[in-house]
Design a protein around this motif. Structure first.
Motif, PDB file in Angstrom:
ATOM      1  N   ILE A 255      36.828  43.458  69.853  1.00 23.72           N
ATOM      2  CA  ILE A 255      37.354  44.727  69.343  1.00 23.72           C
ATOM      3  C   ILE A 255      36.705  45.042  68.000  1.00 23.72           C
ATOM      4  CG2 ILE A 255      39.420  45.837  68.407  1.00 23.72           C
ATOM      5  CD1 ILE A 255      41.041  44.316  70.559  1.00 23.72           C
ATOM      6  N   ILE A 256      36.583  44.026  67.158  1.00 22.60           N
ATOM      7  CA  ILE A 256      35.958  44.226  65.846  1.00 22.60           C
ATOM      8  C   ILE A 256      34.506  44.665  66.019  1.00 22.60           C
ATOM      9  CG2 ILE A 256      35.179  43.012  63.768  1.00 22.60           C
ATOM     10  CD1 ILE A 256      37.734  41.263  64.086  1.00 22.60           C
ATOM     11  N   LEU A 257      33.774  43.983  66.897  1.00 21.07           N
ATOM     12  CA  LEU A 257      32.375  44.337  67.108  1.00 21.07           C
ATOM     13  C   LEU A 257      32.222  45.724  67.708  1.00 21.07           C
ATOM     14  CD1 LEU A 257      29.339  43.660  67.225  1.00 21.07           C
ATOM     15  CD2 LEU A 257      29.761  42.578  69.452  1.00 21.07           C
ATOM     16  N   GLY A 258      32.922  45.991  68.807  1.00 19.63           N
ATOM     17  CA  GLY A 258      32.720  47.254  69.514  1.00 19.63           C
ATOM     18  C   GLY A 258      33.303  48.450  68.801  1.00 19.63           C
ATOM     19  N   ILE A 259      34.599  48.405  68.519  1.00 18.91           N
ATOM     20  CA  ILE A 259      35.277  49.535  67.876  1.00 18.91           C
ATOM     21  C   ILE A 259      34.924  49.589  66.397  1.00 18.91           C
ATOM     22  CG2 ILE A 259      37.519  50.537  67.306  1.00 18.91           C
ATOM     23  CD1 ILE A 259      38.572  49.338  69.940  1.00 18.91           C
ATOM     24  N   GLN A 330      46.639  41.061  77.939  1.00 18.43           N
ATOM     25  CA  GLN A 330      45.887  40.944  76.690  1.00 18.43           C
ATOM     26  C   GLN A 330      45.363  42.309  76.246  1.00 18.43           C
ATOM     27  OE1 GLN A 330      43.219  37.777  78.176  1.00 18.43           O
ATOM     28  NE2 GLN A 330      43.650  36.702  76.249  1.00 18.43           N
ATOM     29  N   MET A 331      44.869  43.093  77.197  1.00 15.64           N
ATOM     30  CA  MET A 331      44.345  44.411  76.856  1.00 15.64           C
ATOM     31  C   MET A 331      45.427  45.284  76.227  1.00 15.64           C
ATOM     32  SD  MET A 331      41.087  44.830  77.544  1.00 15.64           S
ATOM     33  CE  MET A 331      40.964  46.618  77.736  1.00 15.64           C
ATOM     34  N   THR A 332      46.571  45.355  76.835  1.00 12.43           N
ATOM     35  CA  THR A 332      47.626  46.231  76.321  1.00 12.43           C
ATOM     36  C   THR A 332      48.245  45.656  75.046  1.00 12.43           C
ATOM     37  OG1 THR A 332      49.227  45.165  77.808  1.00 12.43           O
ATOM     38  CG2 THR A 332      48.170  47.190  78.577  1.00 12.43           C
ATOM     39  N   SER A 333      48.248  44.348  74.907  1.00 17.53           N
ATOM     40  CA  SER A 333      48.824  43.728  73.725  1.00 17.53           C
ATOM     41  C   SER A 333      47.933  43.910  72.505  1.00 17.53           C
ATOM     42  CB  SER A 333      49.068  42.238  73.980  1.00 17.53           C
ATOM     43  OG  SER A 333      49.505  41.583  72.808  1.00 17.53           O
ATOM     44  N   PHE A 334      46.640  43.611  72.648  1.00 18.80           N
ATOM     45  CA  PHE A 334      45.752  43.645  71.487  1.00 18.80           C
ATOM     46  C   PHE A 334      45.261  45.055  71.162  1.00 18.80           C
ATOM     47  CE2 PHE A 334      45.430  39.125  72.607  1.00 18.80           C
ATOM     48  CZ  PHE A 334      45.675  38.566  71.360  1.00 18.80           C
ATOM     49  N   LEU A 335      45.066  45.891  72.176  1.00 18.25           N
ATOM     50  CA  LEU A 335      44.633  47.260  71.908  1.00 18.25           C
ATOM     51  C   LEU A 335      45.812  48.181  71.597  1.00 18.25           C
ATOM     52  CD1 LEU A 335      41.789  47.564  74.528  1.00 18.25           C
ATOM     53  CD2 LEU A 335      41.525  47.712  72.070  1.00 18.25           C
TER      54      LEU A 335
END
Length: 493
Positions: A255-259, A330-335
């Protein structure tokens, strides 16, 4: 009881003589990683210290004796080599590139290249293996060719582990923290002259990122870092290690790298025309670019098509285990709330990475493939393998006809070519550096006399054995091998 005294570290650094003042500039550009005229300056000053500094010119310049620098500033031979290296360096930076076939206009075009690791040189330990080597060579080649490219990665404070073998033959993984003062990095500043800050939200937490820049010839590599006082300790550690921890750490790093990477480029006022994700680790950048378009008033489907038209994806591994997968949870939790900003349902977003036949599994490779206008493997054979592996995305056509193509990996010639071969090419061809992609030009290599090939091969073998001797001796000393045994073994070389 009296209070314990406070200890303050003190480091005495040498001062560069005026005549050698640009050594610091040469140490701050990874150009030294492939031009031996530049790295040779440091070796000539003190070869033993160069080795002890792990071939790191920043560390070297902090440790070299003042008397050594002063003597070199009065040495005509050294000054001649120094001025020659500077002349080549300056000419390189003024060039638009060795090659002239690129049709990209530096004024209007920009390639953003995202990757999880970059192997540029051992002095910047932010890599593990093949993916990093390819990314590093890609950056160097882009610099040579005058391609307007800016790379984005993560600043790993501990990097990847260093392997040591003990006297019993057991491997030990060592994580050695690095200090930015020891690395060829600088903080990126904003328009007010302050360190640039961007932010991302992960699992409902605000995470601040600082940005470092690495000069690689004519291009820049941006490294994102969470090690900031305003972040909680567990957040500061997110970018400490490359390929460390489990999948929860991995999704946060991605997430840090992409977003975060997209937001960094925007904060710097940059508008890339091509966005290249090197492996699925960087695929979240397509979501951030979709969010940007939705925020401008476009619907999700239009935004997705616009993002895909400027996206390139390179897949690397033919092994299923090599592709990042995260659970829907994981997707819904972290994003978290981020998914609500993409202009469509959460189910539609999760479908972009959903794997046919697998329950609630989000595959980063599939995300990249579904939102990229161009996808390739890293060799002709691998391109075919990848096309068959991902045929499930295009079940209506054969694997040979699906969109995955190939671009064969290369290496950066100036980095990997031995010095002996450099001399042969220089003697025979002269302008070979400018003609590296000219197939017809290189047919004249067949005209090199056979005995030259034999002589070069023998010389490189000798150099390999000398290096092996140095490394084995260091290993045995570290493991406590008795000097008598070590001396006897070293005689074998």
């Amino acid at each position: 009881m009296p209070e314990s005294p406070t200890t303050f570290p003190l480091e005495v650094r040498p001062t560069l003589p005026d005549r050698l003042s640009r050594l610091e500039e040469l140490a701050g550009n990874l150009y030294y990683s492939w031009d031996r005229r530049v790295s040779g300056l440091f070796k000539r000053l003190d070869l033993g210290l160069w080795r002890a500094s792990s071939n790191n010119p920043d560390v070297f310049l902090r440790r070299v004796k003042q008397s050594t620098l002063d003597a070199a500033s009065e040495d005509p031979d050294f000054l001649e080599e120094y001025e020659s290296a500077l002349a080549v360096y300056d000419a390189y930076l003024r060039r638009q590139g060795y090659q002239s076939e690129t049709s990209l206009d530096p004024e209007t075009d920009l390639v953003a290249y995202f990757c999880f690791e970059y192997a540029l040189h051992e002095s910047l330990p932010i890599y593990s293996g093949g993916l990093g080597v390819l990314a590093g060579d890609h950056c160097k080649a882009a610099s040579d060719m005058g391609i307007p490219l800016i790379a984005v990665g993560l600043f790993y404070r501990e990097g990847y582990f260093i392997q040591q073998i003990d006297a019993q033959g057991q491997q030990h993984a060592l994580h050695i923290p690095v200090n930015e003062e020891d690395l060829p990095v600088e903080r990126v500043l904003d328009s007010q002259g302050q360190p640039l800050r961007v932010s991302v939200e992960i699992a409902g937490r605000h995470i601040a990122l600082q940005v470092w820049v690495v000069k690689v010839g004519n291009i820049r590599l941006l490294l994102l870092d969470t090690d900031l006082d305003e972040n909680m300790q567990e957040v500061r550690a997110l970018t400490y290690q490359l390929y460390g921890g489990g999948s929860d750490l991995r999704i946060q790093q991605e997430i840090i790298l992409g977003i975060g990477g997209v937001r960094t480029l925007r904060a710097m006022g940059l508008s890339p025309t091509v966005w290249h994700a090197n492996e699925g680790h960087a695929a979240f950048m397509v979501l951030e670019r979709i969010r940007e378009q939705v925020n401008l008033g476009r619907d999700f489907d239009t935004a997705r098509e616009m993002v895909a038209s400027g996206s390139v994806f390179t897949t690397h591994t033919p092994v299923p285990a090599g592709h990042d997968r995260f659970s829907f949870e994981q997707m819904t939790s972290f994003l978290g709330n981020y998914l609500d900003k993409l202009g469509t349902s959460i189910d539609a977003i999760l479908a972009l990475g959903a794997e046919p036949g697998m329950h609630e599994s989000f595959n980063m490779t599939l995300l990249a493939l579904r939102v990229s206008g161009f996808a390739n493997g890293v060799s002709r054979i691998h391109g075919g393998v990848a096309a068959r592996m991902e045929q499930r995305l295009w079940p209506q056509i054969s694997a040979e006809e699906n969109p995955i193509t190939s671009v064969t990996n290369g290496v950066h010639l100036s980095t990997f070519l031995g010095r002996a071969w450099e001399q042969v090419f220089h003697d025979r061809f002269r302008d070979w550096r400018r003609r590296t992609t000219d197939i017809g030009y290189w047919r004249q290599i067949d005209d090199i006399p056979y005995h030259w090939f034999v002589a070069v091969r023998q010389q490189l073998k000798r150099e390999l054995m000398d290096e092996l001797k140095i490394r084995l001796e260091a290993q045995h000393r570290r493991n406590g091998t008795p000097k008598s045994d070590l001396d006897r073994w070293m005689q074998l070389f």
